[in-house]
Scaffold this active site. Structure first.
Site, mmCIF file in Angstrom:
data_model
loop_
_atom_site.group_PDB
_atom_site.id
_atom_site.type_symbol
_atom_site.label_atom_id
_atom_site.label_comp_id
_atom_site.label_asym_id
_atom_site.label_seq_id
_atom_site.Cartn_x
_atom_site.Cartn_y
_atom_site.Cartn_z
ATOM 1 N N LEU A 16 13.881 4.991 11.757
ATOM 2 C CA LEU A 16 15.750 4.297 11.946
ATOM 3 C C LEU A 16 16.531 5.110 11.205
ATOM 4 O O LEU A 16 16.705 5.239 10.220
ATOM 5 C CB LEU A 16 15.230 3.222 12.080
ATOM 6 C CG LEU A 16 14.052 2.082 13.453
ATOM 7 C CD1 LEU A 16 14.360 1.022 12.606
ATOM 8 C CD2 LEU A 16 14.500 2.491 14.474
ATOM 9 N N GLN A 21 0.667 -1.254 0.108
ATOM 10 C CA GLN A 21 0.105 0.309 -0.042
ATOM 11 C C GLN A 21 0.947 1.908 0.253
ATOM 12 O O GLN A 21 2.312 0.837 0.116
ATOM 13 C CB GLN A 21 -1.108 -0.141 1.339
ATOM 14 C CG GLN A 21 -1.434 -0.860 1.535
ATOM 15 C CD GLN A 21 -3.300 -0.834 2.909
ATOM 16 O OE1 GLN A 21 -3.139 -0.230 2.732
ATOM 17 N NE2 GLN A 21 -3.718 -2.158 2.739
ATOM 18 N N ASP A 43 -0.337 -9.459 11.402
ATOM 19 C CA ASP A 43 0.209 -9.148 9.624
ATOM 20 C C ASP A 43 1.583 -9.161 10.540
ATOM 21 O O ASP A 43 2.185 -7.683 10.072
ATOM 22 C CB ASP A 43 -0.502 -8.227 9.083
ATOM 23 C CG ASP A 43 0.625 -7.561 7.590
ATOM 24 O OD1 ASP A 43 0.947 -8.597 7.378
ATOM 25 O OD2 ASP A 43 0.704 -6.762 7.981
ATOM 26 N N GLU A 88 -3.936 -0.667 5.479
ATOM 27 C CA GLU A 88 -3.243 -0.640 6.385
ATOM 28 C C GLU A 88 -3.796 1.157 7.650
ATOM 29 O O GLU A 88 -4.164 2.089 5.877
ATOM 30 C CB GLU A 88 -1.949 0.102 5.854
ATOM 31 C CG GLU A 88 -0.671 -1.190 5.740
ATOM 32 C CD GLU A 88 0.182 -1.319 5.063
ATOM 33 O OE1 GLU A 88 1.130 0.028 5.677
ATOM 34 O OE2 GLU A 88 0.901 -2.139 4.830
ATOM 35 N N ASP A 117 5.950 -1.975 11.308
ATOM 36 C CA ASP A 117 4.846 -1.885 10.773
ATOM 37 C C ASP A 117 3.278 -2.427 11.789
ATOM 38 O O ASP A 117 3.282 -3.587 11.386
ATOM 39 C CB ASP A 117 5.439 -2.922 9.669
ATOM 40 C CG ASP A 117 4.410 -3.671 8.544
ATOM 41 O OD1 ASP A 117 3.675 -1.658 8.203
ATOM 42 O OD2 ASP A 117 3.915 -4.008 7.428
ATOM 43 N N GLU A 139 12.568 -7.593 13.078
ATOM 44 C CA GLU A 139 13.800 -7.652 12.472
ATOM 45 C C GLU A 139 14.895 -6.930 13.464
ATOM 46 O O GLU A 139 13.953 -6.160 14.972
ATOM 47 C CB GLU A 139 13.810 -5.520 11.708
ATOM 48 C CG GLU A 139 13.534 -5.924 10.508
ATOM 49 C CD GLU A 139 13.927 -4.514 9.464
ATOM 50 O OE1 GLU A 139 14.396 -3.364 9.700
ATOM 51 O OE2 GLU A 139 13.285 -4.717 8.327
ATOM 52 N N ALA A 145 5.677 8.060 11.302
ATOM 53 C CA ALA A 145 7.094 7.411 11.626
ATOM 54 C C ALA A 145 8.189 8.000 11.560
ATOM 55 O O ALA A 145 9.008 7.528 10.394
ATOM 56 C CB ALA A 145 6.586 5.325 11.714
ATOM 57 N N ALA A 146 9.118 7.825 12.652
ATOM 58 C CA ALA A 146 10.160 8.676 12.841
ATOM 59 C C ALA A 146 11.179 7.748 11.618
ATOM 60 O O ALA A 146 11.216 6.218 12.435
ATOM 61 C CB ALA A 146 11.109 8.987 14.196
#
Length: 556
Positions: A360, A237, A426, A274, A446, A431, A357-358
């Site tokens: 990484l 998406q 989902d 989402e 996510d 990670e 969302a900041a």
């Protein structure tokens, strides 16, 4: 006669060619022509404003594009290259990243103190707050061990020095003499908040409990001027990468559903929308559970004309903008699902809300490893995954690295509880930071498919917990605490979410559903303890030497 027909055919071909060339020229000059043709008032909220000319604005300068950040949820590429606007060179990419960061730091012990972030005075909650009472509880005051160079993501004293001049940049015009020490070096307080967030990441957490930088970063996500926008590659998406005036970056997920809408009952989990408010709520829930494994997320109302269309250099994105019959600005971008005129995102008239969302740290500086979730679903309409048909599946998992030692299996249980409380089905991959090996936390990325149904509790999400019957003692105690009336999870979430610019984030039925699901988690654990015994189910991680023992809990 044949010669005349041949000549006419040649003339026709030439005319078609000239018309095609003219059309291409007109398409390329359209933004400029529209801009010159637009007159009168250029109001903030009118959808009639036209984008700037790409010819004048120019495409991104390779020397000014940052490679400091990355927000990846694409398992196939997240450890190969950055998802920033410019691809990181393969040869010498890490050296280049270090060079861009060089000199921007304060030498000495004060940097180490900043990384550990012991300061709590700037984030003292108001009196009478349920959250304040919660964070005063001993379970939310457990100290970390002293951090070594191996425990911090960036060894600022040795490997990296931060200086905007190294990248020929100025951080938001920051040149206040008060930001410099007597020796002429930049102080820690002059770092952009996104960079201070990156520096604070360590083996045990993305950020510390009372880190004032996180609240400052959340504010930046809402108020910083957006300087460029591009579509994020991959994914099912539409998601946008937004860059701010201080060179910070964030992932923007636009609003697709209202707060009251539930996921249609006939939708498969892999084709669900989402939700931007799910990303925001997931960050706050993760914080209340004391996991601190979700990057900071804030809600923001974006002007689609001024803050997306006029600043994007992505022609594919720009060409999908149009004006709806209701005179609203709409666009749909490019993606696998829901990127068409029928599923366009429309403003009112050009205002749209979404989550930011900041990012990484960029993969060139801090590589991440992608792992397949052992309890991954089949993502098929008819097939079932192995764990769905084998009740002893967990025994196989516990014999497979990295789940056969260390704390990884317990991290999976934390993630399982986190997902069940949200209703998120989902979770196909996760990670970790490669530097810390297997002795580190799971990053909860996510979360947009959570909070889809408040009227239904998806019990299959809890299968890892029911099959393995394992949990950390600290997690178990916090869950019991959040089930009490004075620390009620729904009340804490409501208090935390009201601070977001887009409040209310969740409607009351979703808040009530979390209380109901929490009771179900505790019931599953009670059954496990009755069947297997307390010492088998509950791993004591509250011992003083638990943090320093990288071999983790004993095998069971």
């Amino acid at each position: 006669m044949k010669m005349i027909l041949l000549r006419k055919f040649r003339v026709l071909i030439l005319m078609v060619f000239l018309v095609a060339c003219s059309m291409h020229i007109m398409i390329d000059l359209l933004p400029k022509l529209e801009r010159h043709g637009a007159g009168g008032c250029s109001c903030l909220h009118t959808p009639s404003e036209e984008p700037r000319s790409w010819a004048k604005q120019g495409w991104p300068n390779k020397h000014t594009l940052r490679i400091l950040q990355d927000f990846s949820n694409d398992p196939s590429t997240s450890n190969v290259s950055s998802h920033s606007l410019e691809k990181v060179p393969v040869a010498g990419d890490k050296t280049q990243g270090f060079r861009r960061l060089e000199l921007y730091g304060q030498r000495g012990e004060r940097k180490r103190q900043f990384i550990q972030d012991a300061t709590v005075s700037k984030n003292t909650p108001v009196k009478g707050s349920r959250l304040a009472t919660l964070y005063e509880h001993p379970l939310y005051k457990r100290p970390l061990p002293a951090l070594t160079d191996e425990d911090t993501l960036f060894n600022v004293n040795t490997d990296i020095r931060f200086d905007p001049k190294a990248a020929e940049q100025e951080w938001n015009g920051e040149g206040n003499p008060d930001e410099f020490s007597p020796t002429g070096e930049l102080t820690a307080d002059s770092y952009p908040n996104w960079l201070r967030f990156h520096i604070g990441i360590n083996r045990y957490e993305l950020y510390s409990r009372h880190n004032p930088v996180i609240d400052a970063l959340l504010k930046d996500l809402v108020v910083q001027r957006i300087t460029s926008v591009a579509m994020k590659s991959g994914g099912t998406q539409l998601k946008l990468i937004m860059t701010f005036q201080n060179y910070g970056q964030a992932l923007f997920k636009p609003m697709k559903q209202t707060r009251e809408q539930e996921t249609p009952p006939d939708f498969f989990y892999f084709s669900d929308f989402e939700r931007h408010n799910a990303e925001i709520a997931a960050f706050h829930l993760d914080r209340i559970l004391d996991f601190r494994r979700v990057p900071p997320v804030a809600g923001r109302v974006v002007n689609m004309t001024k803050e997306i269309r006029d600043v994007t250099r992505d022609k594919k994105l720009w060409r999908t903008f149009f004006i709806s019959p209701a005179n609203n600005v709409c666009f749909y971008g490019e993606c696998s699902y829901y990127c068409s005129t029928e599923h366009a995102l429309c403003g009112k008239p050009d205002q749209i809300e979404g989550s930011l969302a900041a990012f990484l740290p960029d993969l060139a500086l801090a590589k991440r490893k992608t792992w397949r979730n052992p309890w991954r679903r089949s993502y098929h309409k008819r097939k079932k995954a192995e764990w769905e048909v084998d009740p002893d599946y967990c025994e196989e998992v516990k014999q497979t690295p990295p789940y056969d030692s260390g704390t990884r299996l317990l991290d999976i249980m934390d993630m399982t509880i986190f997902d069940f409380l949200m209703g998120n089905m989902d979770r196909h991959h996760y990670e970790t930071f490669e530097k810390f090996g297997n002795e580190t936390f799971i990053i909860h990325l996510d979360n947009g498919r959570g909070f889809g149904k408040h009227s239904h509790d998806e019990k299959s999400i809890l299968v890892p917990l029911t099959q393995c019957c394992r949990i950390r003692k600290s997690t178990h105690l916090r869950l019991q605490l959040l089930a009490k009336e004075e620390y009620k999870l729904s009340m804490l979430m409501a208090e935390s979410l009201v601070r977001d610019r887009l409040s209310p984030i969740l409607i009351q039925p979703h808040l009530d559903a979390m209380d109901r699901r929490l009771r179900q988690v505790l019931l599953v654990l009670a059954e496990c303890i009755e069947k297997e015994g307390y010492t088998y189910v509950v791993e004591n991680d509250l011992q003083e030497d638990q943090w320093t023992d990288h071999t983790g809990p004993r095998r069971r």
